[in-house]
Design a protein around this motif. Structure first.
Motif, PDB file in Angstrom:
ATOM      1  N   GLY A  71       0.784  -1.231   0.000  1.00  8.32           N
ATOM      2  CA  GLY A  71       0.000   0.000   0.000  1.00  8.32           C
ATOM      3  C   GLY A  71       0.814   1.278   0.000  1.00  8.32           C
ATOM      4  O   GLY A  71       0.243   2.370   0.172  1.00  8.32           O
ATOM      5  N   ARG A  72       2.117   1.163  -0.208  1.00 11.70           N
ATOM      6  CA  ARG A  72       2.965   2.363  -0.204  1.00 11.70           C
ATOM      7  C   ARG A  72       2.590   3.301  -1.343  1.00 11.70           C
ATOM      8  O   ARG A  72       2.406   2.877  -2.475  1.00 11.70           O
ATOM      9  N   ALA A  73       2.488   4.597  -1.029  1.00  9.57           N
ATOM     10  CA  ALA A  73       2.176   5.579  -2.074  1.00  9.57           C
ATOM     11  C   ALA A  73       3.318   5.644  -3.074  1.00  9.57           C
ATOM     12  O   ALA A  73       4.492   5.691  -2.702  1.00  9.57           O
ATOM     13  N   GLN A  74       2.986   5.644  -4.348  1.00 13.23           N
ATOM     14  CA  GLN A  74       3.989   5.710  -5.398  1.00 13.23           C
ATOM     15  C   GLN A  74       4.586   7.121  -5.468  1.00 13.23           C
ATOM     16  O   GLN A  74       3.873   8.119  -5.361  1.00 13.23           O
ATOM     17  N   ARG A  75       5.886   7.174  -5.657  1.00 12.70           N
ATOM     18  CA  ARG A  75       6.618   8.437  -5.705  1.00 12.70           C
ATOM     19  C   ARG A  75       6.753   8.882  -7.160  1.00 12.70           C
ATOM     20  O   ARG A  75       7.272   8.137  -7.998  1.00 12.70           O
ATOM     21  N   ARG A 119      -4.187  18.432  -7.183  1.00 10.04           N
ATOM     22  CA  ARG A 119      -4.723  17.111  -6.843  1.00 10.04           C
ATOM     23  C   ARG A 119      -3.890  16.441  -5.755  1.00 10.04           C
ATOM     24  O   ARG A 119      -4.431  15.769  -4.865  1.00 10.04           O
ATOM     25  N   TRP A 120      -2.575  16.627  -5.824  1.00 12.99           N
ATOM     26  CA  TRP A 120      -1.693  16.057  -4.796  1.00 12.99           C
ATOM     27  C   TRP A 120      -1.982  16.673  -3.433  1.00 12.99           C
ATOM     28  O   TRP A 120      -2.125  15.967  -2.421  1.00 12.99           O
ATOM     29  N   ARG A 121      -2.100  17.997  -3.386  1.00 15.08           N
ATOM     30  CA  ARG A 121      -2.321  18.679  -2.097  1.00 15.08           C
ATOM     31  C   ARG A 121      -3.690  18.365  -1.519  1.00 15.08           C
ATOM     32  O   ARG A 121      -3.865  18.402  -0.294  1.00 15.08           O
ATOM     33  N   THR A 122      -4.671  18.091  -2.369  1.00 18.97           N
ATOM     34  CA  THR A 122      -6.015  17.774  -1.876  1.00 18.97           C
ATOM     35  C   THR A 122      -6.213  16.279  -1.658  1.00 18.97           C
ATOM     36  O   THR A 122      -7.301  15.855  -1.263  1.00 18.97           O
ATOM     37  N   GLY A 123      -5.180  15.489  -1.915  1.00 24.79           N
ATOM     38  CA  GLY A 123      -5.252  14.058  -1.652  1.00 24.79           C
ATOM     39  C   GLY A 123      -6.037  13.260  -2.674  1.00 24.79           C
ATOM     40  O   GLY A 123      -6.440  12.118  -2.386  1.00 24.79           O
ATOM     41  N   THR A 124      -6.256  13.810  -3.856  1.00 25.78           N
ATOM     42  CA  THR A 124      -7.061  13.103  -4.861  1.00 25.78           C
ATOM     43  C   THR A 124      -6.214  12.508  -5.988  1.00 25.78           C
ATOM     44  O   THR A 124      -6.774  11.838  -6.866  1.00 25.78           O
ATOM     45  N   LEU A 125      -4.912  12.720  -5.970  1.00 26.68           N
ATOM     46  CA  LEU A 125      -4.070  12.184  -7.034  1.00 26.68           C
ATOM     47  C   LEU A 125      -3.772  10.709  -6.828  1.00 26.68           C
ATOM     48  O   LEU A 125      -3.583   9.963  -7.791  1.00 26.68           O
ATOM     49  N   GLY A 126      -3.721  10.279  -5.567  1.00 28.58           N
ATOM     50  CA  GLY A 126      -3.400   8.884  -5.284  1.00 28.58           C
ATOM     51  C   GLY A 126      -1.930   8.573  -5.446  1.00 28.58           C
ATOM     52  O   GLY A 126      -1.552   7.419  -5.674  1.00 28.58           O
ATOM     53  N   ALA A 127      -1.082   9.582  -5.324  1.00 23.14           N
ATOM     54  CA  ALA A 127       0.359   9.415  -5.474  1.00 23.14           C
ATOM     55  C   ALA A 127       1.051  10.557  -4.748  1.00 23.14           C
ATOM     56  O   ALA A 127       0.420  11.553  -4.362  1.00 23.14           O
ATOM     57  N   GLU A 128       2.366  10.419  -4.579  1.00 18.19           N
ATOM     58  CA  GLU A 128       3.163  11.427  -3.869  1.00 18.19           C
ATOM     59  C   GLU A 128       4.094  12.115  -4.854  1.00 18.19           C
ATOM     60  O   GLU A 128       5.003  11.478  -5.415  1.00 18.19           O
ATOM     61  N   HIS A 163      -2.170   4.294 -12.834  1.00 17.77           N
ATOM     62  CA  HIS A 163      -0.865   3.629 -12.772  1.00 17.77           C
ATOM     63  C   HIS A 163      -0.457   3.389 -11.322  1.00 17.77           C
ATOM     64  O   HIS A 163       0.007   2.298 -10.973  1.00 17.77           O
ATOM     65  N   CYS A 164      -0.609   4.393 -10.486  1.00 20.15           N
ATOM     66  CA  CYS A 164      -0.165   4.292  -9.101  1.00 20.15           C
ATOM     67  C   CYS A 164      -1.062   3.388  -8.268  1.00 20.15           C
ATOM     68  O   CYS A 164      -0.652   2.936  -7.191  1.00 20.15           O
ATOM     69  N   GLN A 165      -2.259   3.113  -8.736  1.00 21.68           N
ATOM     70  CA  GLN A 165      -3.134   2.131  -8.092  1.00 21.68           C
ATOM     71  C   GLN A 165      -2.967   0.750  -8.706  1.00 21.68           C
ATOM     72  O   GLN A 165      -3.716  -0.165  -8.389  1.00 21.68           O
ATOM     73  N   HIS A 166      -1.998   0.606  -9.588  1.00 15.99           N
ATOM     74  CA  HIS A 166      -1.683  -0.675 -10.229  1.00 15.99           C
ATOM     75  C   HIS A 166      -2.889  -1.212 -11.000  1.00 15.99           C
ATOM     76  O   HIS A 166      -3.185  -2.405 -10.972  1.00 15.99           O
ATOM     77  N   ARG A 167      -3.546  -0.301 -11.722  1.00 16.61           N
ATOM     78  CA  ARG A 167      -4.723  -0.668 -12.503  1.00 16.61           C
ATOM     79  C   ARG A 167      -4.417  -0.840 -13.998  1.00 16.61           C
ATOM     80  O   ARG A 167      -5.329  -1.104 -14.776  1.00 16.61           O
TER      81      ARG A 167
END
Length: 300
Positions: free
Chosen positions: A101-105, A123-132, A284-288
């Motif tokens: 479950g590690r967030a993708q960099r 999107r990153w700052r609002t937590g909706t990107l799903g990545a770091e 991609h970062c959710q491995h979809r």
């Protein structure tokens, strides 16, 4: 055929019984018994299936599968799961991976256009990107204020024909230093070398400002205007050695008429670029996303 099964949405709380611990992705030659064998292995290991999606490519004769797992032995890691799964994978000639479950960099590369970077930062700052987001690399200084205002390191790597090999060597150093899982070309207006695209295979995404495979290369909005298009689009795709021909992940399109000139089409298209790129990164970062030769399988 695509099959999707979802349990109630998992949470990020590690104590919640439905929290997703691992995501299994795999592809292999299609034949009977694969899904039964996989689910049997997971059940024996004490896992619950929080989400399951599969696609049977009857043309290519391959099965693609993504399964999100909850529960299981808390001592298990992605590495131990891959080791235990290896025997079964060998029986079915599987290409597979277990993801934790590690967030993708994500390292973002830009030139002078900032609309995609600005959208990704929001999107990153609002937590909706799903990545770091971890850093911004550019061949120009123009977007330094935007990156640094968001608290992101800005690394300037100028590129000329003479310095390109050294610039790409420095870029690879930065990717390693930032431990980047994904490199995103967010309107980065340089063509990467074949050696670098090979090194980044499957983990570099580009946004092209046209609806590929039409209008490749430079000035696609001007090409579109010259052809009198009635739709303006953008394409997010994996980077390969062939310019603007990598496997397509996502596309966005807007209808237009005869009124907009090339500059107006470019303004309209920026929203399409930002939306398509953000979705591609998240998936991609959710491995979809699974690669299928020159195509992709996207489990949304």
């Amino acid at each position: 055929m695509t099959t999707t099964t979802r349990e109630p949405e998992a949470t990020a709380d590690a104590t919640h019984p439905r929290s997703v611990r691992f995501v299994l992705t795999l592809s292999c030659p299609d034949k009977p018994g694969i899904v039964r064998a996989v689910t049997g292995f997971l059940d024996d290991a004490g896992f619950d299936i929080a989400e399951h999606q599969q696609f049977d490519d009857h043309v290519g004769g391959r099965l693609f599968l993504r399964t999100a797992l909850a529960g299981g032995d808390p001592r298990e890691t992605a590495g131990t799961m891959e080791a235990a799964f290896g025997r079964l994978a060998g029986e079915f000639d599987m290409d597979f991976a277990f993801h934790d479950g590690r967030a993708q960099r994500v390292l973002v590369m830009v030139s002078k256009f900032g609309h995609c970077l600005n959208d990704l930062i929001y999107r990153w700052r609002t937590g909706t990107l799903g990545a770091e987001l971890v850093a911004v690399v550019s061949n120009h200084e123009d977007l330094r204020p935007m990156a640094e205002a968001a608290g992101l390191p800005f690394i300037h790597i100028p590129v000329t024909a003479a310095t390109k090999p050294a610039a790409e060597e420095r870029l690879q150093e930065v990717i390693g230093e930032q431990r980047a899982d994904l490199v995103v070309l967010a309107r980065y207006m340089q063509v990467l070398s074949n050696e670098l695209t090979a090194a980044l295979h499957g983990r570099a995404i580009n946004i092209h400002h046209s609806f590929l495979p039409g209008f490749k290369g430079a000035k696609p909005y001007h090409q579109a205007y010259a052809r009198g298009v009635k739709m303006v689009g953008a394409t997010a795709h994996y980077v390969t050695e062939s310019l603007d021909e990598g496997p397509i992940i996502e596309q966005e399109v807007f209808r237009v008429d005869h009124v907009p000139d090339a500059d107006a089409l470019a303004r309209i298209g920026r929203d399409a670029e930002a939306q398509a790129l953000a979705r591609a990164i998240t998936w991609h970062c959710q491995h979809r996303i699974l690669l299928n030769n020159t195509r992709t399988v996207v489990f949304r």
